[in-house]
Motif scaffolding. Structure first.
Motif, PDB file in Angstrom:
ATOM      1  N   ASN A  99     -31.352  39.187   6.458  1.00 38.34           N
ATOM      2  CA  ASN A  99     -30.027  39.610   6.024  1.00 38.34           C
ATOM      3  C   ASN A  99     -29.240  38.379   5.576  1.00 38.34           C
ATOM      4  O   ASN A  99     -29.188  37.380   6.290  1.00 38.34           O
ATOM      5  CB  ASN A  99     -29.274  40.297   7.182  1.00 38.34           C
ATOM      6  N   GLY A 100     -28.687  38.473   4.381  1.00 40.28           N
ATOM      7  CA  GLY A 100     -27.885  37.357   3.874  1.00 40.28           C
ATOM      8  C   GLY A 100     -28.692  36.335   3.093  1.00 40.28           C
ATOM      9  O   GLY A 100     -28.166  35.292   2.709  1.00 40.28           O
TER      10      GLY A 100
ATOM     11  N   GLY B 117     -29.930  36.650   0.094  1.00 42.85           N
ATOM     12  CA  GLY B 117     -29.611  36.643  -1.336  1.00 42.85           C
ATOM     13  C   GLY B 117     -30.234  37.759  -2.158  1.00 42.85           C
ATOM     14  O   GLY B 117     -30.069  37.793  -3.378  1.00 42.85           O
ATOM     15  N   LYS B 118     -30.932  38.701  -1.516  1.00 40.89           N
ATOM     16  CA  LYS B 118     -31.631  39.759  -2.266  1.00 40.89           C
ATOM     17  C   LYS B 118     -30.654  40.614  -3.074  1.00 40.89           C
ATOM     18  O   LYS B 118     -30.850  40.841  -4.267  1.00 40.89           O
ATOM     19  CB  LYS B 118     -32.421  40.670  -1.285  1.00 40.89           C
ATOM     20  N   SER B 119     -29.590  41.086  -2.407  1.00 42.15           N
ATOM     21  CA  SER B 119     -28.647  41.973  -3.126  1.00 42.15           C
ATOM     22  C   SER B 119     -27.948  41.218  -4.234  1.00 42.15           C
ATOM     23  O   SER B 119     -27.669  41.786  -5.297  1.00 42.15           O
ATOM     24  CB  SER B 119     -27.584  42.534  -2.181  1.00 42.15           C
ATOM     25  N   THR B 120     -27.659  39.956  -3.974  1.00 40.56           N
ATOM     26  CA  THR B 120     -26.976  39.175  -5.015  1.00 40.56           C
ATOM     27  C   THR B 120     -27.862  39.100  -6.254  1.00 40.56           C
ATOM     28  O   THR B 120     -27.381  39.290  -7.382  1.00 40.56           O
ATOM     29  CB  THR B 120     -26.643  37.765  -4.487  1.00 40.56           C
TER      30      THR B 120
ATOM     31  N   HIS C 295     -36.857  45.839   4.205  1.00 38.22           N
ATOM     32  CA  HIS C 295     -37.007  45.030   5.429  1.00 38.22           C
ATOM     33  C   HIS C 295     -38.237  45.471   6.213  1.00 38.22           C
ATOM     34  O   HIS C 295     -38.575  44.879   7.224  1.00 38.22           O
ATOM     35  CB  HIS C 295     -35.782  45.202   6.333  1.00 38.22           C
TER      36      HIS C 295
ATOM     37  N   LEU D 268     -17.203  39.859   3.154  1.00 37.18           N
ATOM     38  CA  LEU D 268     -17.966  38.820   2.456  1.00 37.18           C
ATOM     39  C   LEU D 268     -19.345  38.605   3.062  1.00 37.18           C
ATOM     40  O   LEU D 268     -20.102  37.775   2.588  1.00 37.18           O
ATOM     41  CB  LEU D 268     -17.186  37.501   2.450  1.00 37.18           C
TER      42      LEU D 268
ATOM     43  N   SER E 272     -23.233  39.966   4.069  1.00 35.54           N
ATOM     44  CA  SER E 272     -24.196  40.915   3.495  1.00 35.54           C
ATOM     45  C   SER E 272     -24.208  42.190   4.339  1.00 35.54           C
ATOM     46  O   SER E 272     -23.759  42.186   5.497  1.00 35.54           O
ATOM     47  CB  SER E 272     -25.583  40.290   3.471  1.00 35.54           C
TER      48      SER E 272
ATOM     49  N   GLY F 267     -26.530  43.867   5.899  1.00 35.17           N
ATOM     50  CA  GLY F 267     -27.253  43.816   7.171  1.00 35.17           C
ATOM     51  C   GLY F 267     -26.497  43.031   8.227  1.00 35.17           C
ATOM     52  O   GLY F 267     -26.500  43.377   9.413  1.00 35.17           O
TER      53      GLY F 267
HETATM   54  N1  LIG Z   1     -18.650  38.846  -2.800  1.00 36.28           N
HETATM   55  C1  LIG Z   1     -19.050  37.843  -1.987  1.00 36.28           C
HETATM   56  N2  LIG Z   1     -18.241  36.827  -1.659  1.00 36.28           N
HETATM   57  C2  LIG Z   1     -18.643  35.813  -0.863  1.00 36.28           C
HETATM   58  N3  LIG Z   1     -19.875  35.736  -0.318  1.00 36.28           N
HETATM   59  C3  LIG Z   1     -20.730  36.725  -0.605  1.00 36.28           C
HETATM   60  C4  LIG Z   1     -20.384  37.842  -1.429  1.00 36.28           C
HETATM   61  N4  LIG Z   1     -21.458  38.673  -1.530  1.00 36.28           N
HETATM   62  C5  LIG Z   1     -22.429  38.111  -0.785  1.00 36.28           C
HETATM   63  N5  LIG Z   1     -22.006  36.940  -0.234  1.00 36.28           N
HETATM   64  C6  LIG Z   1     -22.786  36.026   0.614  1.00 36.28           C
HETATM   65  O1  LIG Z   1     -23.964  35.688  -0.107  1.00 36.28           O
HETATM   66  C7  LIG Z   1     -25.080  35.602   0.781  1.00 36.28           C
HETATM   67  C8  LIG Z   1     -26.198  36.509   0.300  1.00 36.28           C
HETATM   68  O2  LIG Z   1     -25.805  37.862   0.484  1.00 36.28           O
HETATM   69  P1  LIG Z   1     -26.688  39.101  -0.009  1.00 36.28           P
HETATM   70  O3  LIG Z   1     -25.822  40.333   0.115  1.00 36.28           O
HETATM   71  O4  LIG Z   1     -27.263  38.799  -1.334  1.00 36.28           O
HETATM   72  O5  LIG Z   1     -27.829  39.109   1.101  1.00 36.28           O
HETATM   73  P2  LIG Z   1     -29.050  40.142   1.307  1.00 36.28           P
HETATM   74  O6  LIG Z   1     -30.285  39.316   1.335  1.00 36.28           O
HETATM   75  O7  LIG Z   1     -28.987  41.232   0.308  1.00 36.28           O
HETATM   76  O8  LIG Z   1     -28.743  40.696   2.761  1.00 36.28           O
HETATM   77  P3  LIG Z   1     -28.978  42.179   3.423  1.00 36.28           P
HETATM   78  O9  LIG Z   1     -30.422  42.244   3.769  1.00 36.28           O
HETATM   79  O10 LIG Z   1     -28.127  42.102   4.643  1.00 36.28           O
HETATM   80  O11 LIG Z   1     -28.511  43.211   2.434  1.00 36.28           O
HETATM   81  C9  LIG Z   1     -24.560  35.979   2.157  1.00 36.28           C
HETATM   82  O12 LIG Z   1     -24.300  34.791   2.872  1.00 36.28           O
HETATM   83  C10 LIG Z   1     -23.266  36.690   1.886  1.00 36.28           C
HETATM   84  O13 LIG Z   1     -22.367  36.483   2.945  1.00 36.28           O
END
Ligand SMILES: Nc1ncnc2c1ncn2[C@@H]1O[C@H](COP(=O)(O)OP(=O)(O)OP(=O)(O)O)[C@@H](O)[C@H]1O
Length: 517
Positions: free
Chosen positions: A43-44, A46-49, A205, A400, A402, A404
């Protein structure tokens, strides 16, 4: 999948910096025609980003670039959608009151090709569903379909929009709330698209799914690409090591033998989708409740706790009655309840992580007793460590984090209440493998210390891993109770779908079609 297959998507040096947070750093990724490419990470990580940049919701940092079938792809702009890229998000974007035909037509080019010809549109929809072997009555409103059927319909819509198959299909945790047999149906459809040459980028996951359907895997950690490998080259322990960056801790819960004292007793509890639900939970027990969506399994715990209107039945905790519709009294009695929709029902997105975890129990009915920021930080830090919340900052605004990481914090709120009985709906949905093991440890700890846990879950493997007993609900009623010796994924699946139309898996949908139309 051939290893020589051409890359459909090629991402080069993808970076994304949010204020005070680097979410992606120099990520290279290639997804080939005819492969299921799994994107993994805590979690966190960067996948969703990454997916949101592909879908045009975020712009990347300068220097990032991508191509789709060799042509430049405008990252951070919505044009990807017009370039044969389809996204299946958890919100599928279907209109539940419409039938499959209308949902397929919505926004799709093919509706226009047969404009004014409802009959041809219906026939095209029927053909498409039959061709993709999606067992779904095209004339019924989608609200009557299973979650798995809806996911497959969303994929069919992407296929219809791209004349046969999208070049790239991105699936973001599509199985999060699907029971096992629907997961298998979805995988069969993914394989059919793979055979047509679609490149599939699959975020999950659930590691067993990676082995079931994946061809290659890319692992992200702290926004960096750590590894890309064919799945047959990486064993599960190695995969976990890549994901978390250290040796995996074995999960071997030391569950105590259940005591004789009955802690929680529910008798004849009834509500919206649940009829006559009875349950006795002894100290030291972890009990699961499962079923298909609509069976009531995901409502029973809310009824016991008082978060949903209970129309009949009694609940006692340690022999003391727990009145219906009074969450405050339930908490005082020693119950804690974390609903499945944690984001919607129990977070305040504008508040910090520490404020969300230490929310006064009942701000609406009591004088709030705030802890003060320093005490809040002290209370929250151990949970941040235990569940590996990233970034490990109690003062970070919840919105802010993610998805998860938000889940972990809200779950921590309930777990830290020291309740006698924890009631948890889908406790690990959207939570990464490391934190899932930590959550199981917390549950085992509650049981060991003389408490008990009741969890509802659609994940048969989770139920087998942690539960002493599993209640299977069908049509609002508990139909089967499986105890430890009888617990297996196959048994849970077969009991879950028994008597339902779903048990005829992969039945072609032709029986539902009207040949005259
Ligand atoms: N709009 C935002 N502003 C600031 N930080 C952000 C924003 N969106 C995501 N982040 C940060 O960017 C990082 C990556 O987040 P992301 O949502 O891409 O993770 P993830 O791998 O998809 O996690 P999960 O499995 O929980 O969905 C995290 O540290 C998150 O806190």
């Amino acid at each position: 999948m051939s290893s020589a297959a051409a890359p459909v998507l090629r991402i080069t040096s993808l970076s994304k910096t949010f204020p005070a947070q680097r979410a992606l750093a120099d990520v290279d990724l290639e997804v080939r025609a005819g492969e299921v490419h799994c994107l993994l990470g805590q979690n966190g990580s960067g996948k969703s980003t990454l997916i949101k940049i592909l879908a045009g919701y975020h712009s990347p940092d300068p220097g990032s670039s991508a191509t789709l079938n060799g042509a430049p792809l405008a990252l951070g702009s919505r044009t990807t959608r017009e370039q044969a890229v389809a996204f299946i998000h958890q919100d599928l974007g279907l209109v539940t009151e419409f039938d499959a035909v209308d949902n397929l037509a919505l926004g799709n080019r093919y509706a226009g090709r047969w404009w004014l010809s409802e009959r041809r549109e219906r026939r095209a929809a029927q053909q498409l569903l039959a061709e993709l072997e999606i067992d779904l009555d095209p004339g019924r409103p989608i609200r009557e379909a299973t979650p798995g059927q809806r996911t497959m319909l969303a994929i069919a819509r992407a296929v219809a929009a791209t004349d046969g198959a999208p070049a790239l299909l991105v699936l973001d945790e599509p199985t999060a709330s699907l029971p096992q047999h629907q997961v298998e149906q979805l995988f069969a459809l993914m394989r059919r698209l793979r055979e047509r040459g679609t490149a599939l980028l699959y975020v999950t996951h659930r590691l067993r799914e990676v082995y079931a359907v994946g061809d290659r895997v890319t692992v992200l950690r702290d926004g960096r690409r750590i590894s890309t490998e064919p799945i047959e080259n990486v064993g599960q322990d190695e995969l976990i090591r890549l994901i978390i960056g250290r040796e995996p801790a074995a999960f071997a819960p030391q569950l105590p033998a259940a005591g004789t004292e009955t802690l929680l007793k529910a008798t004849g509890v009834s509500g919206d989708q649940v009829a006559d639900f009875s349950l006795q939970v002894r100290a030291g027990e972890i009990v699961g409740v499962t079923g298909l969506v609509g069976s009531g399994f995901d409502q029973a715990l809310g009824l016991i706790f008082g978060a949903r209107p209970r129309v009949a039945g009694e609940v006692t905790l340690g022999g003391q009655p727990v009145p219906p519709g009074r969450p405050d009294r339930s908490i005082d009695a020693g119950l804690a309840y974390a609903p499945a929709d944690r984001k919607g029902l129990s977070t305040i997105q504008a508040w910090t992580a520490r404020e969300n975890v230490t929310l006064p129990r009942l701000p609406a009915t009591r004088t709030a007793r705030w802890l003060g920021p320093r005490a809040e930080r002290r209370a929250v830090r151990p949970w941040i460590r235990r569940l590996n919340v990233m970034p490990a900052d109690p003062d970070r605004q919840l919105a802010l984090l993610s998805g998860g990481n938000q889940q972990k914090l809200v779950l921590a709120r309930w777990m830290r209440l020291d309740a006698k009985v924890l009631l948890l709906d889908e406790p690990t949905s959207g939570v990464d493998a490391g934190a899932t093991a930590a959550i199981y440890d917390v549950l085992a700890g509650v049981a060991t210390q003389g408490g008990a846990v009741v969890l509802s879950s659609s994940d048969a493997e989770e139920l087998c891993a942690v539960c002493d007993r599993v209640l299977v609900m069908r049509q609002g009623v508990v139909r089967t109770v499986l105890s430890k010796g009888d617990l297996s994924v196959a048994r849970i699946v077969s009991e879950t779908i028994r008597d339902s139309a779903d048990h005829q898996e992969y039945r072609p949908c032709l029986s539902n079609l009207d040949p005259a139309s």
